[in-house]
Motif scaffolding. Sequence first.
Motif, PDB file in Angstrom:
ATOM      1  N   LEU A 172     -13.192 -21.177 -38.976  1.00 34.27           N
ATOM      2  CA  LEU A 172     -11.904 -20.511 -39.152  1.00 34.27           C
ATOM      3  C   LEU A 172     -11.865 -19.563 -40.349  1.00 34.27           C
ATOM      4  CD1 LEU A 172      -8.874 -20.313 -38.326  1.00 34.27           C
ATOM      5  CD2 LEU A 172      -8.465 -22.315 -39.794  1.00 34.27           C
ATOM      6  N   ALA A 173     -12.307 -20.023 -41.517  1.00 37.19           N
ATOM      7  CA  ALA A 173     -12.137 -19.260 -42.756  1.00 37.19           C
ATOM      8  C   ALA A 173     -12.804 -17.881 -42.730  1.00 37.19           C
ATOM      9  CB  ALA A 173     -12.627 -20.074 -43.948  1.00 37.19           C
ATOM     10  N   PRO A 174     -14.043 -17.734 -42.234  1.00 34.32           N
ATOM     11  CA  PRO A 174     -14.653 -16.396 -42.220  1.00 34.32           C
ATOM     12  C   PRO A 174     -13.900 -15.405 -41.334  1.00 34.32           C
ATOM     13  CG  PRO A 174     -16.320 -18.090 -41.910  1.00 34.32           C
ATOM     14  CD  PRO A 174     -14.996 -18.761 -41.782  1.00 34.32           C
ATOM     15  N   ARG A 175     -13.369 -15.875 -40.218  1.00 31.31           N
ATOM     16  CA  ARG A 175     -12.606 -14.997 -39.331  1.00 31.31           C
ATOM     17  C   ARG A 175     -11.331 -14.518 -40.017  1.00 31.31           C
ATOM     18  NH1 ARG A 175     -14.640 -15.775 -34.028  1.00 31.31           N
ATOM     19  NH2 ARG A 175     -16.183 -17.452 -34.012  1.00 31.31           N
ATOM     20  N   LEU A 176     -10.703 -15.421 -40.756  1.00 33.96           N
ATOM     21  CA  LEU A 176      -9.488 -15.039 -41.472  1.00 33.96           C
ATOM     22  C   LEU A 176      -9.803 -14.057 -42.595  1.00 33.96           C
ATOM     23  CD1 LEU A 176      -7.800 -18.531 -41.608  1.00 33.96           C
ATOM     24  CD2 LEU A 176      -6.953 -16.545 -40.370  1.00 33.96           C
ATOM     25  N   ALA A 177     -10.904 -14.286 -43.312  1.00 30.83           N
ATOM     26  CA  ALA A 177     -11.281 -13.371 -44.392  1.00 30.83           C
ATOM     27  C   ALA A 177     -11.465 -11.958 -43.857  1.00 30.83           C
ATOM     28  CB  ALA A 177     -12.560 -13.858 -45.065  1.00 30.83           C
ATOM     29  N   PRO A 226      -6.347 -19.195 -31.257  1.00 32.30           N
ATOM     30  CA  PRO A 226      -4.956 -19.570 -31.583  1.00 32.30           C
ATOM     31  C   PRO A 226      -4.774 -19.975 -33.052  1.00 32.30           C
ATOM     32  CG  PRO A 226      -5.628 -20.559 -29.513  1.00 32.30           C
ATOM     33  CD  PRO A 226      -6.861 -19.979 -30.126  1.00 32.30           C
ATOM     34  N   TYR A 227      -5.707 -20.742 -33.581  1.00 33.28           N
ATOM     35  CA  TYR A 227      -5.604 -21.162 -34.983  1.00 33.28           C
ATOM     36  C   TYR A 227      -5.734 -19.961 -35.921  1.00 33.28           C
ATOM     37  CZ  TYR A 227      -5.307 -26.258 -34.696  1.00 33.28           C
ATOM     38  OH  TYR A 227      -4.859 -27.541 -34.496  1.00 33.28           O
ATOM     39  N   ALA A 228      -6.682 -19.071 -35.620  1.00 33.19           N
ATOM     40  CA  ALA A 228      -6.871 -17.894 -36.465  1.00 33.19           C
ATOM     41  C   ALA A 228      -5.621 -17.010 -36.459  1.00 33.19           C
ATOM     42  CB  ALA A 228      -8.088 -17.105 -36.004  1.00 33.19           C
ATOM     43  N   LYS A 229      -5.022 -16.843 -35.288  1.00 34.68           N
ATOM     44  CA  LYS A 229      -3.809 -16.014 -35.209  1.00 34.68           C
ATOM     45  C   LYS A 229      -2.672 -16.634 -36.009  1.00 34.68           C
ATOM     46  CE  LYS A 229      -0.430 -13.904 -32.131  1.00 34.68           C
ATOM     47  NZ  LYS A 229      -0.062 -13.519 -30.754  1.00 34.68           N
ATOM     48  N   ALA A 230      -2.490 -17.947 -35.859  1.00 36.72           N
ATOM     49  CA  ALA A 230      -1.383 -18.614 -36.547  1.00 36.72           C
ATOM     50  C   ALA A 230      -1.539 -18.530 -38.062  1.00 36.72           C
ATOM     51  CB  ALA A 230      -1.300 -20.070 -36.093  1.00 36.72           C
ATOM     52  N   ILE A 231      -2.724 -18.840 -38.575  1.00 38.82           N
ATOM     53  CA  ILE A 231      -2.944 -18.799 -40.029  1.00 38.82           C
ATOM     54  C   ILE A 231      -2.858 -17.367 -40.536  1.00 38.82           C
ATOM     55  CG2 ILE A 231      -4.554 -19.297 -41.901  1.00 38.82           C
ATOM     56  CD1 ILE A 231      -3.390 -21.787 -40.694  1.00 38.82           C
ATOM     57  N   ASN A 232      -3.363 -16.437 -39.777  1.00 40.72           N
ATOM     58  CA  ASN A 232      -3.304 -15.026 -40.164  1.00 40.72           C
ATOM     59  C   ASN A 232      -1.855 -14.578 -40.340  1.00 40.72           C
ATOM     60  OD1 ASN A 232      -4.319 -12.380 -40.667  1.00 40.72           O
ATOM     61  ND2 ASN A 232      -3.879 -11.813 -38.551  1.00 40.72           N
ATOM     62  N   GLU A 233      -0.990 -14.949 -39.411  1.00 37.79           N
ATOM     63  CA  GLU A 233       0.422 -14.560 -39.513  1.00 37.79           C
ATOM     64  C   GLU A 233       1.105 -15.240 -40.690  1.00 37.79           C
ATOM     65  OE1 GLU A 233       2.728 -14.593 -35.970  1.00 37.79           O
ATOM     66  OE2 GLU A 233       1.206 -13.548 -34.764  1.00 37.79           O
ATOM     67  N   ILE A 234       0.743 -16.489 -40.948  1.00 39.10           N
ATOM     68  CA  ILE A 234       1.320 -17.204 -42.094  1.00 39.10           C
ATOM     69  C   ILE A 234       0.914 -16.515 -43.398  1.00 39.10           C
ATOM     70  CG2 ILE A 234       1.178 -19.345 -43.435  1.00 39.10           C
ATOM     71  CD1 ILE A 234       0.951 -20.833 -40.743  1.00 39.10           C
TER      72      ILE A 234
END
Length: 336
Positions: A105-110, A77-85
Amino acid sequence: MSKDVFVFVEQRDNTIQKVGIELLGKARELADALNQDVVAMLLGSDVKSKADILIKHGADKVILVEDERLKEYTTEPYAKAINEIVKKYDPEIAIYGATSIGRDLAPRLAARIHTGLTADCTGLEIDEESKNLMMTRPAFGGNLMATILCEDFRPQMATVRPGVMQALDTDESRKGEIIEEKIEFTDADVNVTVKEILKLESKKKDITEANILVSGGRGVGGPEGFQPLEKLANALGAEISSSRAAVDAGWVEKDRQVGQTGKTVRPELYFAMGISGAIQHLAGMEDSDLIIAINKNADSPIFEVADLGVVGDVNAIVPKLAAAIEREKAIKAEIN
């Protein structure tokens, strides 16, 4: 076009974590160099009341996402939210704390955003010519410092160790904008269920939060050498910390280690007892307000950063120092 410096601000139990406030201080410096804004990203459930704290510590805007599914940190959920932002607002820079949450969190977003990530940074600066972010971190076991650039992709992303950056003082006059975003979660986004949270209660304070640290190194001679240091720490209301040598020898727990491969601290008073002062250790404590060093080697590098240095046997001096402080406390107690 990419714009603004974004900071992911952690909250746990609806309490803003100190590392987020520290990152806002550095983000303010970076954004001013780029003539851009600082944008805090705050996720959770019933955390809107905390947004104003972030503005008072340097944020121009707070992007707020509230959802019951964000009450406790879970990856998807956190990764999806930050990704959309990030996709919607296209930041120039995004920084995260190098905590258990940030490192997850950060590596998944990268990977999702298709950009680079420099982990465990100890320094962030804007290059005057290119305006790229220069991200500095220890390399080769802490023996070198590497400065890394992400020239071709945005946002430029980094995780930063807690205690490294300096938080700004609270500015009650600052005003900012709170932007509420709604993320549509599906059942597939919530692939982990938190059934129970067990909290480990510890009487020991995290060394990054301590005002006074009594730190021991190889020069104390062994685990028994930390006993006088603990008496001194108790007399001062301080916490015990150590150099890497003491941790590697098994004399002290890993979470007490100060240095490039440990934690970065900035206490009001730092005692370096039997610590030679290798560059890896100095990098983790040299910004302490007052440094007092005791070492029998007069040529130890620790004396180059110490405000007060004593050349002598730490095992002979520390017990006398602890006893003197206890006597002084007893006298003051009698007077009062």
